[in-house]
Design a protein around this motif. Structure first.
Motif, PDB file in Angstrom:
ATOM      1  N   MET A   1       0.830  -1.181   0.000  1.00 20.66           N
ATOM      2  CA  MET A   1       0.000   0.000   0.000  1.00 20.66           C
ATOM      3  C   MET A   1       0.878   1.248   0.000  1.00 20.66           C
ATOM      4  SD  MET A   1      -3.154  -0.612   2.512  1.00 20.66           S
ATOM      5  CE  MET A   1      -4.536  -0.181   1.514  1.00 20.66           C
ATOM      6  N   GLU A   2       0.349   2.272  -0.561  1.00 27.69           N
ATOM      7  CA  GLU A   2       1.080   3.528  -0.643  1.00 27.69           C
ATOM      8  C   GLU A   2       0.621   4.471   0.461  1.00 27.69           C
ATOM      9  OE1 GLU A   2       1.140   7.276  -3.643  1.00 27.69           O
ATOM     10  OE2 GLU A   2       1.005   5.276  -4.514  1.00 27.69           O
ATOM     11  N   GLU A   3       1.591   4.975   1.239  1.00 24.76           N
ATOM     12  CA  GLU A   3       1.250   5.897   2.313  1.00 24.76           C
ATOM     13  C   GLU A   3       1.455   7.328   1.844  1.00 24.76           C
ATOM     14  OE1 GLU A   3       2.902   5.234   6.133  1.00 24.76           O
ATOM     15  OE2 GLU A   3       2.863   3.066   5.930  1.00 24.76           O
ATOM     16  N   ARG A   4       0.513   8.178   2.156  1.00 25.85           N
ATOM     17  CA  ARG A   4       0.619   9.569   1.764  1.00 25.85           C
ATOM     18  C   ARG A   4       0.859  10.434   3.006  1.00 25.85           C
ATOM     19  NH1 ARG A   4      -4.149  10.849  -2.554  1.00 25.85           N
ATOM     20  NH2 ARG A   4      -3.156   9.802  -4.301  1.00 25.85           N
ATOM     21  N   MET A   5       1.674  11.450   2.823  1.00 29.69           N
ATOM     22  CA  MET A   5       1.893  12.426   3.879  1.00 29.69           C
ATOM     23  C   MET A   5       0.798  13.473   3.759  1.00 29.69           C
ATOM     24  SD  MET A   5       4.537  11.552   5.610  1.00 29.69           S
ATOM     25  CE  MET A   5       5.093  12.998   6.429  1.00 29.69           C
ATOM     26  N   THR A   6       0.039  13.633   4.817  1.00 27.65           N
ATOM     27  CA  THR A   6      -1.023  14.631   4.767  1.00 27.65           C
ATOM     28  C   THR A   6      -0.527  15.915   5.411  1.00 27.65           C
ATOM     29  OG1 THR A   6      -1.913  13.845   6.852  1.00 27.65           O
ATOM     30  CG2 THR A   6      -2.834  12.897   4.847  1.00 27.65           C
ATOM     31  N   ASN A   7      -0.800  17.011   4.758  1.00 25.57           N
ATOM     32  CA  ASN A   7      -0.418  18.317   5.289  1.00 25.57           C
ATOM     33  C   ASN A   7      -1.468  18.780   6.285  1.00 25.57           C
ATOM     34  OD1 ASN A   7       1.820  18.427   3.641  1.00 25.57           O
ATOM     35  ND2 ASN A   7       0.729  19.446   1.985  1.00 25.57           N
ATOM     36  N   PRO A   8      -1.027  19.489   7.340  1.00 24.53           N
ATOM     37  CA  PRO A   8      -2.012  20.007   8.286  1.00 24.53           C
ATOM     38  C   PRO A   8      -2.876  21.058   7.589  1.00 24.53           C
ATOM     39  CG  PRO A   8       0.166  20.864   8.799  1.00 24.53           C
ATOM     40  CD  PRO A   8       0.334  19.843   7.714  1.00 24.53           C
ATOM     41  N   PRO A   9      -4.086  21.237   8.068  1.00 21.01           N
ATOM     42  CA  PRO A   9      -4.959  22.242   7.433  1.00 21.01           C
ATOM     43  C   PRO A   9      -4.380  23.640   7.597  1.00 21.01           C
ATOM     44  CG  PRO A   9      -5.937  21.431   9.449  1.00 21.01           C
ATOM     45  CD  PRO A   9      -4.727  20.586   9.182  1.00 21.01           C
ATOM     46  N   PRO A  10      -4.555  24.489   6.614  1.00 20.37           N
ATOM     47  CA  PRO A  10      -4.009  25.854   6.729  1.00 20.37           C
ATOM     48  C   PRO A  10      -4.696  26.624   7.850  1.00 20.37           C
ATOM     49  CG  PRO A  10      -5.435  25.665   4.815  1.00 20.37           C
ATOM     50  CD  PRO A  10      -5.269  24.284   5.375  1.00 20.37           C
ATOM     51  N   GLU A  11      -3.910  27.477   8.517  1.00 17.89           N
ATOM     52  CA  GLU A  11      -4.457  28.248   9.631  1.00 17.89           C
ATOM     53  C   GLU A  11      -5.257  29.435   9.107  1.00 17.89           C
ATOM     54  OE1 GLU A  11      -1.418  29.389  12.318  1.00 17.89           O
ATOM     55  OE2 GLU A  11      -0.614  27.374  12.501  1.00 17.89           O
ATOM     56  N   PRO A  12      -6.331  29.754   9.770  1.00 19.16           N
ATOM     57  CA  PRO A  12      -7.094  30.942   9.363  1.00 19.16           C
ATOM     58  C   PRO A  12      -6.266  32.206   9.551  1.00 19.16           C
ATOM     59  CG  PRO A  12      -8.340  29.611  10.928  1.00 19.16           C
ATOM     60  CD  PRO A  12      -6.966  29.035  10.846  1.00 19.16           C
ATOM     61  N   ASP A  13      -6.536  33.194   8.729  1.00 17.34           N
ATOM     62  CA  ASP A  13      -5.803  34.461   8.832  1.00 17.34           C
ATOM     63  C   ASP A  13      -6.097  35.137  10.166  1.00 17.34           C
ATOM     64  OD1 ASP A  13      -4.761  34.098   6.341  1.00 17.34           O
ATOM     65  OD2 ASP A  13      -6.329  35.237   5.321  1.00 17.34           O
ATOM     66  N   GLY A  14      -5.045  35.776  10.728  1.00 14.60           N
ATOM     67  CA  GLY A  14      -5.231  36.529  11.961  1.00 14.60           C
ATOM     68  C   GLY A  14      -4.936  35.751  13.224  1.00 14.60           C
ATOM     69  N   GLU A  15      -4.662  34.472  13.137  1.00 14.53           N
ATOM     70  CA  GLU A  15      -4.342  33.697  14.336  1.00 14.53           C
ATOM     71  C   GLU A  15      -2.835  33.523  14.453  1.00 14.53           C
ATOM     72  OE1 GLU A  15      -6.397  30.153  15.103  1.00 14.53           O
ATOM     73  OE2 GLU A  15      -8.372  30.965  14.608  1.00 14.53           O
ATOM     74  N   HIS A  16      -2.377  33.370  15.697  1.00 21.13           N
ATOM     75  CA  HIS A  16      -0.942  33.198  15.936  1.00 21.13           C
ATOM     76  C   HIS A  16      -0.514  31.804  15.524  1.00 21.13           C
ATOM     77  CE1 HIS A  16      -0.699  37.008  17.984  1.00 21.13           C
ATOM     78  NE2 HIS A  16      -1.714  36.664  18.767  1.00 21.13           N
ATOM     79  N   SER A  17       0.704  31.729  15.005  1.00 22.32           N
ATOM     80  CA  SER A  17       1.200  30.417  14.577  1.00 22.32           C
ATOM     81  C   SER A  17       1.855  29.654  15.722  1.00 22.32           C
ATOM     82  CB  SER A  17       2.204  30.590  13.438  1.00 22.32           C
ATOM     83  OG  SER A  17       3.297  31.367  13.869  1.00 22.32           O
ATOM     84  N   GLY A  18       2.279  30.355  16.778  1.00 24.80           N
ATOM     85  CA  GLY A  18       2.947  29.682  17.888  1.00 24.80           C
ATOM     86  C   GLY A  18       2.417  30.153  19.222  1.00 24.80           C
ATOM     87  N   PHE A  19       2.710  29.387  20.262  1.00 24.54           N
ATOM     88  CA  PHE A  19       2.278  29.716  21.615  1.00 24.54           C
ATOM     89  C   PHE A  19       3.309  30.642  22.237  1.00 24.54           C
ATOM     90  CE2 PHE A  19       2.235  28.614  26.195  1.00 24.54           C
ATOM     91  CZ  PHE A  19       0.998  29.151  26.482  1.00 24.54           C
ATOM     92  N   GLN A  20       2.881  31.800  22.695  1.00 21.43           N
ATOM     93  CA  GLN A  20       3.787  32.761  23.317  1.00 21.43           C
ATOM     94  C   GLN A  20       3.307  33.060  24.729  1.00 21.43           C
ATOM     95  OE1 GLN A  20       3.613  35.999  20.569  1.00 21.43           O
ATOM     96  NE2 GLN A  20       5.023  35.030  19.151  1.00 21.43           N
ATOM     97  N   PRO A  21       3.923  32.422  25.739  1.00 20.40           N
ATOM     98  CA  PRO A  21       3.436  32.558  27.124  1.00 20.40           C
ATOM     99  C   PRO A  21       3.931  33.823  27.814  1.00 20.40           C
ATOM    100  CG  PRO A  21       5.263  31.057  27.069  1.00 20.40           C
ATOM    101  CD  PRO A  21       5.009  31.480  25.640  1.00 20.40           C
TER     102      PRO A  21
END
Length: 54
Positions: A1-21
């Protein structure tokens, strides 16, 4: 069987990409500062008491 790498869903505009405590870091800094001031105060009181007691 062939395994595919799935990309994470794109983030909505205006949200932070990382956690900043920032709030947590400020809270810990203030707690440590207060702890240091508390022990400095106790040390000062102890030195004054010992200095004038004898």
């Amino acid at each position: 069987m062939e395994e595919r790498m799935t990309n994470p869903p794109p983030e909505p505009d205006g949200e932070h990409s990382g956690f900043q405590p920032r709030g947590i870091v400020l809270f810990v800094f203030l707690m440590l500062l207060g702890y240091g001031l508390y022990w400095a105060y106790l040390w000062f009181i102890t030195v004054i008491e010992r200095g004038t007691g004898g």
